[in-house]
Design an enzyme around this catalytic site. Structure first.
Site, PDB file in Angstrom:
ATOM      1  N   LYS A 183       0.813  -1.212   0.000  1.00  0.00           N
ATOM      2  CA  LYS A 183       0.000   0.000   0.000  1.00  0.00           C
ATOM      3  C   LYS A 183       0.852   1.271   0.000  1.00  0.00           C
ATOM      4  O   LYS A 183       0.341   2.349  -0.315  1.00  0.00           O
ATOM      5  CB  LYS A 183      -0.955  -0.002   1.192  1.00  0.00           C
ATOM      6  N   ASP A 184       2.134   1.145   0.324  1.00  0.00           N
ATOM      7  CA  ASP A 184       3.027   2.306   0.185  1.00  0.00           C
ATOM      8  C   ASP A 184       2.992   2.846  -1.233  1.00  0.00           C
ATOM      9  O   ASP A 184       3.071   4.056  -1.463  1.00  0.00           O
ATOM     10  CB  ASP A 184       4.475   1.911   0.515  1.00  0.00           C
TER      11      ASP A 184
END
Length: 345
Positions: free
Chosen positions: A48-49
């Site tokens: 999700k970064d």
């Protein structure tokens, strides 16, 4: 694709370029070669970064995000952590509507990263005012100079993986990948990676992973939104009780559903066979690979990439807790906990 070996400007420079690791033991009984795209190597310990950085920087380019803005999002934990991480470096405030399925450890991590956290009941309909979707919308309406990321319906979610994860996998496999196995929650990862890979080679098969209790598999097969498919399940970040527009069902060839129990055991097995300490969804992906293999999807020439979304440290109170596993009944029908700790008195 190696990371910068010199001095990074900040932690955001370390996002992406995650390793592709051959699986040597856990897939021994399957035909083909299997490789784990280990997203736990991102600085926020999850894939999700990638979307947090891409969506926020695109918001800056478009002038939507301004000095003093507040970023609002719905999350089961990982996206929230990534948004909070990027917000710290970029100088934004962060408010997160979090599913109650998120562990206490995850919630504490979000708070530690400076986010304002609202914990919402997981097992309510998407249009219930208490759902994290509706809470996030309300927070956006009530908060001046705020931006609602809305990952479930944001095309930038898939674009982040089209621009980064897909090209990385293509390069790391020298274009020899034959199958991709990826989970579908928001659908951004599987959609973006699949679109890129199929543009390079339309013969690549994209094998989706869904959860029992989710509607995605049946919707993909029939186009029908069947509420009877929906019931509570434990896996975080996998499956949905709505249809996210971030999911491009056209680039996904097939879905396989996995159970909470099988996914939990596979994650624990992955740790003790390959030394890969991963999250609940990664266990689901390993289990799906086994089920696809049993159905004859692979042969000795297959080169299969499995996207493992996050690190196991987020799940210490859940799948890596013997007490939690016992409470779920997962040790009753499958196996028993092994006492590996001895207290010296």
């Amino acid at each position: 694709m190696t990371k910068n070996k010199g001095i990074s400007n900040n932690i955001l420079d370390l996002i992406g370029n995650t390793p592709l690791i051959r699986l040597n033991k856990i897939t021994n009984n399957l035909s083909g070669n299997f490789y784990a795209k280990y997203e736990g190597f991102n600085p926020g310990h999850s894939m999700k970064d990638r979307i947090a950085l891409h969506i926020i920087e695109e918001g800056e380019r478009q002038g939507i995000l301004k000095k003093g803005s507040t970023i609002i999002e719905t999350t089961s934990g990982n996206t929230g952590f990534s948004i909070a991480l990027v917000s710290i470096i970029k100088g934004y405030k962060c408010m997160l509507a979090v599913s109650s399925k998120a562990s206490e450890g995850k919630i504490n991590m979000l708070k530690a990263m400076g986010a304002k956290v609202y914990v919402c009941p997981a097992h309510v309909s998407a249009d219930d005012p208490r759902s994290y979707y509706q809470v996030a919308k309300r927070l956006h309406e009530e908060t001046a100079n705020s931006v609602y990321i809305n990952q479930y319906f944001n095309q930038l979610n898939a674009d982040a993986h089209y621009n980064s994860t897909g090209p990385e996998i293509w390069e790391q496999t020298n274009g020899e990948i034959t199958h991709l196995i990826a989970a579908s929650g928001t659908g951004g990862t599987i959609s973006g990676v699949a679109k890129y890979l199929k543009e390079q080679n339309p013969a690549i098969k994209v094998l989706g992973v869904d959860a029992y209790g989710s509607i995605l598999k049946k919707f993909h097969e029939t186009g029908e939104f069947d509420k009877d498919e929906i019931y509570p399940y434990r896996i975080e970040g996998l499956g949905k009780n709505l249809i996210p527009t971030a999911t491009n069902f056209d680039v996904i060839d097939v879905f396989e559903k996995v159970s909470d129990e099988d996914a939990a055991h596979r994650a624990r097995e992955l740790a003790i066979t390959e030394g890969l300490f991963t999250g609940y969804t990664s266990g689901a992906i390993i289990q799906a690979a086994m089920q696809y293999g049993e159905k004859g999807y692979f042969d000795e020439n297959s080169k299969v990439v499995l996207i493992l979304p996050d690190h196991g440290s987020r799940y210490m109170e859940k799948i890596y807790s013997d007490d939690w596993m016992k409470e779920q009944g997962f040790f009753d029908s499958k196996t028993h906990a092994h006492q590996q700790v001895e207290f010296i008195k």
